[in-house]
Write a protein that holds these residues in place. Sequence first.
Motif, PDB file in Angstrom:
ATOM      1  N   ASP B  31       0.846  -1.154  -0.093  1.00  0.00           N
ATOM      2  CA  ASP B  31      -0.037   0.109  -0.047  1.00  0.00           C
ATOM      3  C   ASP B  31       0.859   1.099   0.021  1.00  0.00           C
ATOM      4  O   ASP B  31       0.209   2.588   0.155  1.00  0.00           O
ATOM      5  N   TYR B  32       2.131   1.161  -0.265  1.00  0.00           N
ATOM      6  CA  TYR B  32       3.083   2.515  -0.247  1.00  0.00           C
ATOM      7  C   TYR B  32       4.160   2.167  -0.967  1.00  0.00           C
ATOM      8  O   TYR B  32       4.755   1.161  -0.767  1.00  0.00           O
ATOM      9  N   ARG B  51       0.713   6.355  -2.239  1.00  0.00           N
ATOM     10  CA  ARG B  51       0.013   5.447  -1.397  1.00  0.00           C
ATOM     11  C   ARG B  51      -0.967   4.724  -2.239  1.00  0.00           C
ATOM     12  O   ARG B  51      -1.560   5.305  -3.239  1.00  0.00           O
ATOM     13  N   ASN B  93       6.969  -0.738   0.142  1.00  0.00           N
ATOM     14  CA  ASN B  93       7.073  -0.491   1.454  1.00  0.00           C
ATOM     15  C   ASN B  93       6.541  -1.638   2.168  1.00  0.00           C
ATOM     16  O   ASN B  93       5.292  -1.832   1.974  1.00  0.00           O
ATOM     17  N   MET B  94       7.230  -2.561   2.961  1.00  0.00           N
ATOM     18  CA  MET B  94       6.534  -3.602   3.472  1.00  0.00           C
ATOM     19  C   MET B  94       6.390  -3.383   4.855  1.00  0.00           C
ATOM     20  O   MET B  94       6.523  -2.351   5.313  1.00  0.00           O
ATOM     21  N   MET B  95       5.874  -4.381   5.729  1.00  0.00           N
ATOM     22  CA  MET B  95       5.468  -4.043   7.018  1.00  0.00           C
ATOM     23  C   MET B  95       6.785  -3.768   7.794  1.00  0.00           C
ATOM     24  O   MET B  95       7.811  -4.430   7.662  1.00  0.00           O
TER      25      MET B  95
END
Lengths: 117, 111
Positions: B31-32, B51, B93-95
Amino acid sequence: SAVISQKPSRDICQRGTSLTIQCQVDSQVTMMFWYRQQPGQSLTLIATANQGSEATYESGFVIDKFPISRPNLTFSTLTVSNMSPEDSSIYLCSVVPGLAGSHNEQFFGPGTRLTVL
Amino acid sequence: GESVGLHLPTLSVQEGDNSIINCAYSNSASDYFIWYKQESGKGPQFIIDIRSNMDKRQGQRVTVLLNKTVKHLSLQIAATQPGDSAVYFCAENMMGGKLIFGQGTELSVKP
């Protein structure tokens, strides 16, 4: 943004030795990371440097080879241990400015260019 | 495994033309996304982010487009200048703030 400096900017080392790379940020940050960029390649995450606790390593990277320290919210070190020519790369630290969450702009230091003979 | 990849490893454009750099990602839950520019001997420089609740975002001379249906990103540079010559990376961008980088596209601007 954040101003990030790394030391040394470059080094040439003999195989079997170790090198410690420093990363200094001009403001407190929660999130700090170490990446490796092999010659002509993209960036690969080595680990997340956690303040006050052990770093979180990605698959393929281990603490014995890449020990990381994070004594406070503005500083971290990465050591490349028992180096071999395959460790020749650019090592970069990055930060997410401030004490915010993870989905924010991430900035990189200038990198440390390591050559192992 | 999860990956982010680029369609074109090199791109050569004439000064003043528009440049388009493409990127595919594989994690539909992402999501980013961030685009970086890396000049020789320097660290990656943040250009622009987007985003997943947006499909377009504009900056100064740059526009990022996001197509979630086909999991595709693009970076458009208007009126490309010699100073735009660099390698461009997309990153997912991951968690936990971890970035997964694409392979990179080298942009060469001919005067």
